[in-house]
Design a protein around this motif. Sequence first.
Motif, PDB file in Angstrom:
ATOM      1  N   TYR A   1      -0.996 112.672  83.038  1.00  0.00           N
ATOM      2  CA  TYR A   1      -0.837 111.915  82.107  1.00  0.00           C
ATOM      3  C   TYR A   1      -1.732 110.647  81.751  1.00  0.00           C
ATOM      4  CZ  TYR A   1       2.403 108.736  84.011  1.00  0.00           C
ATOM      5  OH  TYR A   1       3.067 107.790  84.866  1.00  0.00           O
ATOM      6  N   TYR A   2      -2.065 109.938  83.015  1.00  0.00           N
ATOM      7  CA  TYR A   2      -2.711 108.637  83.020  1.00  0.00           C
ATOM      8  C   TYR A   2      -4.296 108.720  83.224  1.00  0.00           C
ATOM      9  CZ  TYR A   2      -2.179 109.441  88.176  1.00  0.00           C
ATOM     10  OH  TYR A   2      -2.126 109.838  89.276  1.00  0.00           O
ATOM     11  N   ALA A   3      -4.618 110.069  83.432  1.00  0.00           N
ATOM     12  CA  ALA A   3      -6.204 109.927  83.444  1.00  0.00           C
ATOM     13  C   ALA A   3      -6.880 110.722  82.277  1.00  0.00           C
ATOM     14  CB  ALA A   3      -6.495 110.904  84.819  1.00  0.00           C
ATOM     15  N   ASN A   4      -7.922 110.953  82.284  1.00  0.00           N
ATOM     16  CA  ASN A   4      -8.763 111.684  81.236  1.00  0.00           C
ATOM     17  C   ASN A   4      -8.233 113.010  81.028  1.00  0.00           C
ATOM     18  OD1 ASN A   4     -10.664 109.608  80.321  1.00  0.00           O
ATOM     19  ND2 ASN A   4     -11.400 110.065  82.500  1.00  0.00           N
TER      20      ASN A   4
ATOM     21  N   LEU B   1      -8.398 118.701  88.283  1.00  0.00           N
ATOM     22  CA  LEU B   1      -7.113 118.662  88.627  1.00  0.00           C
ATOM     23  C   LEU B   1      -6.044 119.470  87.784  1.00  0.00           C
ATOM     24  CD1 LEU B   1      -6.598 115.043  90.205  1.00  0.00           C
ATOM     25  CD2 LEU B   1      -7.833 117.095  91.098  1.00  0.00           C
ATOM     26  N   PHE B   2      -5.452 120.333  88.382  1.00  0.00           N
ATOM     27  CA  PHE B   2      -4.553 121.030  87.835  1.00  0.00           C
ATOM     28  C   PHE B   2      -3.045 120.603  87.961  1.00  0.00           C
ATOM     29  CE2 PHE B   2      -7.933 123.655  87.841  1.00  0.00           C
ATOM     30  CZ  PHE B   2      -7.875 124.718  86.724  1.00  0.00           C
ATOM     31  N   TYR B   3      -2.447 119.775  87.064  1.00  0.00           N
ATOM     32  CA  TYR B   3      -1.041 119.392  87.088  1.00  0.00           C
ATOM     33  C   TYR B   3      -0.135 120.262  86.281  1.00  0.00           C
ATOM     34  CZ  TYR B   3      -2.325 114.876  89.436  1.00  0.00           C
ATOM     35  OH  TYR B   3      -2.884 113.934  90.269  1.00  0.00           O
ATOM     36  N   PRO B   4       0.950 120.229  86.800  1.00  0.00           N
ATOM     37  CA  PRO B   4       1.972 121.002  85.887  1.00  0.00           C
ATOM     38  C   PRO B   4       2.487 120.181  84.703  1.00  0.00           C
ATOM     39  CG  PRO B   4       3.074 120.239  88.024  1.00  0.00           C
ATOM     40  CD  PRO B   4       1.643 120.106  88.186  1.00  0.00           C
ATOM     41  N   VAL B   5       2.474 120.872  83.869  1.00  0.00           N
ATOM     42  CA  VAL B   5       3.037 119.930  82.498  1.00  0.00           C
ATOM     43  C   VAL B   5       4.596 120.060  82.292  1.00  0.00           C
ATOM     44  CG1 VAL B   5       3.004 120.312  79.766  1.00  0.00           C
ATOM     45  CG2 VAL B   5       0.930 120.982  81.269  1.00  0.00           C
ATOM     46  N   LYS B   6       5.180 118.987  81.914  1.00  0.00           N
ATOM     47  CA  LYS B   6       6.647 118.761  81.509  1.00  0.00           C
ATOM     48  C   LYS B   6       6.726 118.172  80.090  1.00  0.00           C
ATOM     49  CE  LYS B   6       8.799 118.096  86.057  1.00  0.00           C
ATOM     50  NZ  LYS B   6       9.622 117.033  86.819  1.00  0.00           N
TER      51      LYS B   6
END
Length: 278
Positions: free
Chosen positions: A221-224, A249-254
Amino acid sequence: MTAIFTFTLLILFQISFGEELNEEKRLLLSDPQQIQSEIHALQQEVEHFKVLAAEFQAQKQENQALKAEVADLKQTFGLQEADLNQRFGLLESSSQKSGSIYIRWGKHSCPKLNGTELVYEGTAGGSYYTETGNGANTLCLPHDPELLPDHFTLKSDGGHFSHIYGGEYQFSLGKVVVQDDVPCSVCRVKMATSSMMIPAKRSCSIGWSKQYSGLLTANTYYANKNEYLCVDEDPDFIERSRQNENGRLFYPVKTICGTLPCPPYKNATLVSCVLCTM
């Protein structure tokens, strides 16, 4: 003596009886009524044979008609079969040229479903997670790239170029861990014309076929910003060193409740996803 007398009497009896039979035959042949009766019997037999001949001729004509009908049916069926084969061939040829394409993120292969085939497999690529430019979408880069020829030269305005990086997981799930590189596979569903990813679902609507379900991902959330993509719930990884090189990067979504209605959603929970085709 007695035997000779007896034998003589038998011969005389046979001669007399034979003459009587011949006389009776002569009388029968000379009798007009008997002759008329014989002629009538012969006429009846002739008429009977005529009837049999007519029936045989009729049966022969019927057999010829049936043979002609069978030949017509064979010809008609043959034309219909040829027409069906042609139509099926056209449909099969058309199906080879149509279909729906989607990308299965996090897997080397496509689902083992009837009508789904692998176009190619590759590695996820996109913009570096902190760079503000580059492309916004994520690409599935094939493992066998074809480079531009050496004579292909150009000059960029100000010497600036866009960048593309590989993708990395930023979570551990199943056999993958943080920093593993993300594979992808381009899949084609031959018997479909549409495909869609549905967030927050694990099943497809009525009339749609499920290709795979998984975990919704995006950049932190804090990056592009980058795309929301559905990573398979049983992800694979690319065999190489697990170095922290970042990239796409692949982050999980909450979920975050507020403008997002809760219920039906629940705050700070992972979001599912499913890929459907029709």
